[in-house]
Design an enzyme around this catalytic site. Structure first.
Site, PDB file in Angstrom:
ATOM      1  N   HIS A 339     -21.684 -11.294  -7.247  1.00  0.00           N
ATOM      2  CA  HIS A 339     -20.689 -12.147  -7.882  1.00  0.00           C
ATOM      3  C   HIS A 339     -19.271 -11.703  -7.559  1.00  0.00           C
ATOM      4  O   HIS A 339     -18.311 -12.189  -8.160  1.00  0.00           O
ATOM      5  CB  HIS A 339     -20.888 -12.186  -9.397  1.00  0.00           C
ATOM      6  CG  HIS A 339     -22.235 -12.721  -9.793  1.00  0.00           C
ATOM      7  ND1 HIS A 339     -23.325 -11.902 -10.017  1.00  0.00           N
ATOM      8  CD2 HIS A 339     -22.683 -14.006  -9.996  1.00  0.00           C
ATOM      9  CE1 HIS A 339     -24.368 -12.639 -10.344  1.00  0.00           C
ATOM     10  NE2 HIS A 339     -24.013 -13.929 -10.336  1.00  0.00           N
ATOM     11  N   GLY A 340     -19.138 -10.747  -6.622  1.00  0.00           N
ATOM     12  CA  GLY A 340     -17.807 -10.399  -6.122  1.00  0.00           C
ATOM     13  C   GLY A 340     -16.982  -9.509  -7.025  1.00  0.00           C
ATOM     14  O   GLY A 340     -15.793  -9.781  -7.231  1.00  0.00           O
TER      15      GLY A 340
END
Length: 374
Positions: A339-340
């Site tokens: 999800h970065g």
């Protein structure tokens, strides 16, 4: 079954003809033709024939209410009145030897029977008919068991039913002659037999107290020991196993870890990142301490690392539990590609959805080359 008959009185009251009739009625049909054989067969012997049919309806064993094995003459009084009769009755002279007892020409009043062993029964346990004959109380006939519950012998219109029924409790009936003939032994121990009766202290005597105190104390100690043992077992069942304790403490040798390397070990089933930071990494993290208050979870580099060159954190992303990749992301520390989420070289969250910094496990340095997790 009629099990409430009191023991019979001495059978001197029974004429020989009555006794013989009673014996013949209880004998097998094949043996009734010869009285001599009947007497022999009825003698006390192995596997006595009396009561072999027990609770079955048959012609050989009549119900007790129809042909009892005792003289059916009883006195119906309250227990208190029976006791008064016993106290006032003229007893037979006391004897000191069994040979001097009154002999009954009717034989032993008890029923001996069995296979393999002898045992006696005071009463014949034969089945009563569904509607037995109503006893005649005026003639002294016994009313007990089925002859009470299945007839109206107890009914008296002059008094409440509960009062009438109570009068037919078994303790209200005694055989005629019971007060005069019932054996009343004063002792079952012959004179000269040592049974320690003279050595016993009466209840409440002061010399009995030490023993009572000792037994009370001993019982208390035993009870306390049992309670302690049970409580200890219950507590130990909730205690973690030794393998759980062993997995909770891990010692890591730091000597093989090269500068800049991110070493991964397992602690409590979780990956732990141990990175030996380079001077550039340390300098970069300290430079960002000035903006630490504005970070999502404020923390300085010194608060994250007990020793500047060592970063020790749990390698699980605080967003959804993924494992971040080292030496990646916008800040060069760790990057979670799911999800970065971006972390710097101190494990602080700098960008992305993760709510917190990478968790720090409890650890301490045992020496310059060993660290203990847990």
């Amino acid at each position: 079954s009629d099990l409430s008959h009191p023991p019979p009185p001495p059978c001197s009251l029974l004429p020989p003809a009555t006794m013989l009739s009673r014996l013949v009625s209880r004998t097998a049909p094949a043996l009734r033709s010869t009285p001599g054989q009947t007497a022999v067969f009825q003698a006390r012997c192995f596997a006595h024939p009396i009561n072999t049919h027990l609770m079955r309806d048959n012609d050989e064993i009549s119900p007790s209410s129809e042909k009892p094995m005792y003289r059916n003459e009883f006195t119906m009084k309250s227990p208190k009145e029976h006791q008064e009769d016993v106290a006032k009755a003229v007893k037979h002279p006391a004897v000191h030897d069994t040979s001097e007892l009154i002999q009954s020409h009717a034989g032993d009043p008890h029923q001996y029977y069995g296979i393999g062993e002898w045992r006696f029964a005071h009463y014949d346990t034969v089945r009563e008919p569904t509607f037995p004959r109503k006893p005649d109380i005026s003639k002294g006939e016994l009313a007990s068991g089925a002859t009470v519950t299945r007839t109206d012998v107890w009914a008296d219109p002059k008094e409440p039913a509960i009062t009438s029924v109570a009068k037919f409790s078994p303790e209200n009936f005694r055989p005629v002659g019971f007060a005069e003939n019932a054996p009343m032994p004063t002792s079952t121990v012959p004179e000269g037999t040592l049974d320690f009766r003279a050595n016993r202290l009466p209840i409440g005597h002061a010399d009995r107290r030490p023993f009572v105190y000792f037994m009370t104390a001993a019982s208390g100690v035993i009870a306390a020991s049992l309670i302690r043992a049970i409580a200890g077992k219950l507590i130990l069942t909730l205690w973690p196993a030794k393998d759980v304790f062993a997995a909770g403490i891990v010692e890591v040798d730091l000597r093989p870890i090269r500068e800049g390397q991110n070493f991964v070990c397992k602690w409590r089933s979780k990956p732990v990142f141990i990175r030996k930071r380079t001077p550039e990494m340390i300098e970069s993290c300290k430079k960002d301490d000035v903006i630490a208050p504005s970070m999502r979870e404020p923390a300085t580099d010194a608060e994250r690392c007990k020793k500047p060159e060592w970063l020790i954190c749990i390698g699980v992303c605080t967003h959804l539990g993924c494992i971040p990749q080292p030496d990646a992301g916008n800040y060069g520390g760790y990057f979670c590609p799911c999800h970065g989420s971006h972390y710097d070289h101190a494990g602080r969250i700098r960008q992305g959805p993760a709510p917190k910094n990478l968790e720090l496990p409890p650890y301490q340095f045992l020496d310059d080359n060993t660290v203990k997790l847990g």
